[in-house]
Design an enzyme around this catalytic site. Structure first.
Site, PDB file in Angstrom:
ATOM      1  CD  GLU A 124       7.541  37.018  32.420  1.00  0.00           C
ATOM      2  OE1 GLU A 124       6.572  36.500  32.990  1.00  0.00           O
ATOM      3  OE2 GLU A 124       8.401  37.686  33.011  1.00  0.00           O
ATOM      4  CE1 TYR A 130       9.018  40.916  30.744  1.00  0.00           C
ATOM      5  CE2 TYR A 130       8.692  43.256  31.182  1.00  0.00           C
ATOM      6  CZ  TYR A 130       9.379  42.074  31.407  1.00  0.00           C
ATOM      7  OH  TYR A 130      10.432  42.057  32.274  1.00  0.00           O
ATOM      8  CB  THR A 162      26.356  32.447  19.331  1.00  0.00           C
ATOM      9  OG1 THR A 162      27.251  31.999  18.304  1.00  0.00           O
ATOM     10  CG2 THR A 162      26.987  32.192  20.684  1.00  0.00           C
ATOM     11  CE  LYS A 211      30.590  33.297  19.639  1.00  0.00           C
ATOM     12  NZ  LYS A 211      31.033  32.265  20.596  1.00  0.00           N
ATOM     13  NE  ARG A 235      27.314  40.946  20.816  1.00  0.00           N
ATOM     14  CZ  ARG A 235      28.413  40.244  20.489  1.00  0.00           C
ATOM     15  NH1 ARG A 235      28.772  39.213  21.202  1.00  0.00           N
ATOM     16  NH2 ARG A 235      29.158  40.603  19.475  1.00  0.00           N
TER      17      ARG A 235
HETATM   18  C1  LIG Z   1      30.848  32.110  21.892  1.00  0.00           C
HETATM   19  C2  LIG Z   1      30.561  30.781  22.455  1.00  0.00           C
HETATM   20  C3  LIG Z   1      29.564  30.589  23.444  1.00  0.00           C
HETATM   21  C4  LIG Z   1      28.920  31.708  24.226  1.00  0.00           C
HETATM   22  O1  LIG Z   1      28.276  32.667  23.582  1.00  0.00           O
HETATM   23  P1  LIG Z   1      27.871  34.035  24.341  1.00  0.00           P
HETATM   24  O2  LIG Z   1      26.793  34.548  23.448  1.00  0.00           O
HETATM   25  O3  LIG Z   1      29.094  34.863  24.412  1.00  0.00           O
HETATM   26  O4  LIG Z   1      27.340  33.653  25.686  1.00  0.00           O
HETATM   27  C5  LIG Z   1      29.266  29.299  23.829  1.00  0.00           C
HETATM   28  N1  LIG Z   1      29.914  28.256  23.306  1.00  0.00           N
HETATM   29  C6  LIG Z   1      30.887  28.388  22.388  1.00  0.00           C
HETATM   30  C7  LIG Z   1      31.573  27.175  21.850  1.00  0.00           C
HETATM   31  C8  LIG Z   1      31.253  29.665  21.946  1.00  0.00           C
HETATM   32  O5  LIG Z   1      32.255  29.800  21.074  1.00  0.00           O
END
Ligand SMILES: *Cc1c(COP(=O)(O)O)cnc(C)c1O
Length: 414
Positions: free
Chosen positions: A53, A51, A223, A226, A232
């Protein structure tokens, strides 16, 4: 025996089945990628037990001196990678990163100008069922009908009419370079704050394949999973004068304890993305998407905006007599995973829209180049020109499986 196999055979089976699925098929969902084994391992590490915080040096729990180092490394590496003044690496996801900026910069009822979901924007940019659409007064811009590019004149006229406190740039299904300088000019003229959500293109920015939003924006959210190829998760970068408000918005505003195993994995991801090999990766992602676009055009498909500058292609399959759902299903049966997607000015319903979105980040991580992209585009055409031909789907499926053997996913190397 693996500890998961011993503890929980049912979940062990899920993990094995998914590992095989990720190895045996062509993953072309534009928002997905394969992390390195180091990033996978960090997420499965003892840091999950802690933890923490608060922020490094200012925690609400004892025993944080070790994990503090992980968070400091993640912050420093994010700032160095993108040339940012400050970063918060605690948001659990892209959506919560966006929420934190809205909470730091806005009051409920304030006006935001952002991209229309139906034209490639994101849920968190003001969709009516999302918190962003419920809490704020959101005015949407879109793309021009003739060339499929962002209508910067519309951004300007919306700002003139509605005097937004915040303008948001960034998209989930837009295949062209976003002109952050133009957005910043408009924001300056109308006294709006400027946020860029670079979730989809963060890896291209890190790898020098898309202009950086950092010099232009007050806030940059993203994020990490991607094109950036990390765990993630999400993070926020901002100018010095905003970091205190951003930090407060994330904790205690929105979250309790940060996921320190994921923070450590983010630190590894930022380090990986700062290597020369990552620049080559980002360049190949774009070259691969261009090849897919070129091949699909030559097979007669209609692409939104006529092509791509980045990692994705948005195809109007309705113009070829198919629905998005039909195309998604047929390709899936052939081992090619894409997602159906709305297209700008779509006349079909969101659950069965006119398009499919195709991305190259994951296949490029596996080492595929233009040669494989040409082959894959030919397979796509073979499947899509006869979407009910299950024999053709099976034949392509077998060839896909063969190709995949030559390009093991990173977790198959370990
Ligand atoms: C994928 C995405 C998000 C959100 O990401 P999560 O991790 O799924 O919450 C936000 N903005 C854009 C433009 C995205 O493509």
């Amino acid at each position: 025996m693996h500890p998961i196999a011993a503890a929980d055979p049912a979940i062990w089976k899920v993990l094995q089945d998914e590992r095989i699925r990720q190895q045996d098929g062509l993953e072309m969902i534009a928002s997905e990628n394969y992390t390195s084994s180091a990033i996978l391992a960090a997420q499965g590490s003892v840091l999950t037990n802690k933890y923490a915080e608060g922020y490094p040096g200012r925690r609400y729990y004892g025993g944080c001196e070790v994990v503090d180092e992980a968070e400091k490394l993640a912050i420093d590496r994010a700032c160095a990678l993108f040339g940012a003044e400050n970063a918060n690496v605690q948001p659990h996801s892209g959506a919560s990163a966006n929420m934190a900026v809205y909470f730091a910069a806005l009051n409920p009822g304030d006006t935001i100008v952002a991209m229309n979901l139906a034209h490639g924007g994101h849920l968190t940019h003001g969709m009516h069922l999302n918190f962003s659409g419920k809490l704020y007064n959101v005015k949407h811009y879109g793309v021009r009908p003739d060339d499929g590019r962002i209508d910067y004149d519309q951004v300007e006229s919306l700002c003139k009419e509605h005097k937004p406190k915040l303008v948001v740039a960034g998209a989930s299904a837009y295949s062209r370079t976003i002109q952050f300088d133009q957005f910043a000019d408009i924001c300056k003229r109308h006294g709006a704050l400027f946020m860029v959500d670079m979730a989809h293109i963060a890896g291209l920015v890190a790898g020098g394949q898309h202009p950086s939003p950092v010099p232009w924006a007050d806030f940059v959210t993203s994020t990490t999973h991607k094109t950036l190829r990390g765990p993630r998760s999400g993070f926020i970068m901002c100018r010095k004068e905003w970091i205190q408000k951003i930090n407060q918005a994330v904790f205690p505003g929105l979250q309790g304890g940060p996921l320190m195993h994921v923070v450590a994995a983010k630190a590894i991801g930022f380090l990986e993305a700062s290597q020369p090999e990552f620049r080559a990766y980002a360049a190949q992602v774009v070259a691969n998407a261009r090849t897919i676009a070129h091949e699909l055009l030559s097979h007669g498909y209609r692409l939104i905006s006529g092509g791509t500058d980045n990692h994705l292609v948005l195809v109007d399959v309705n113009a070829s007599g198919l629905s998005g759902r039909q195309a998604e299903r047929a390709l899936d049966a052939a081992g090619i995973t894409v997602n159906r997607n709305g297209i700008p000015f779509d006349t079909r319903p969101p659950l069965d829209p006119s398009g499919v979105r195709i991305g190259t980040p994951a296949l490029t991580t596996r080492g595929m180049t233009e040669v494989e992209m040409r082959q894959i585009a030919a397979w796509m055409h073979r499947v899509l020109k006869a979407p009910d031909d299950t024999a053709a789907q099976a034949a392509v499926r077998a060839e896909v499986r063969e190709l995949c053997k030559s390009f093991p996913a990173p977790h198959e190397h370990a």
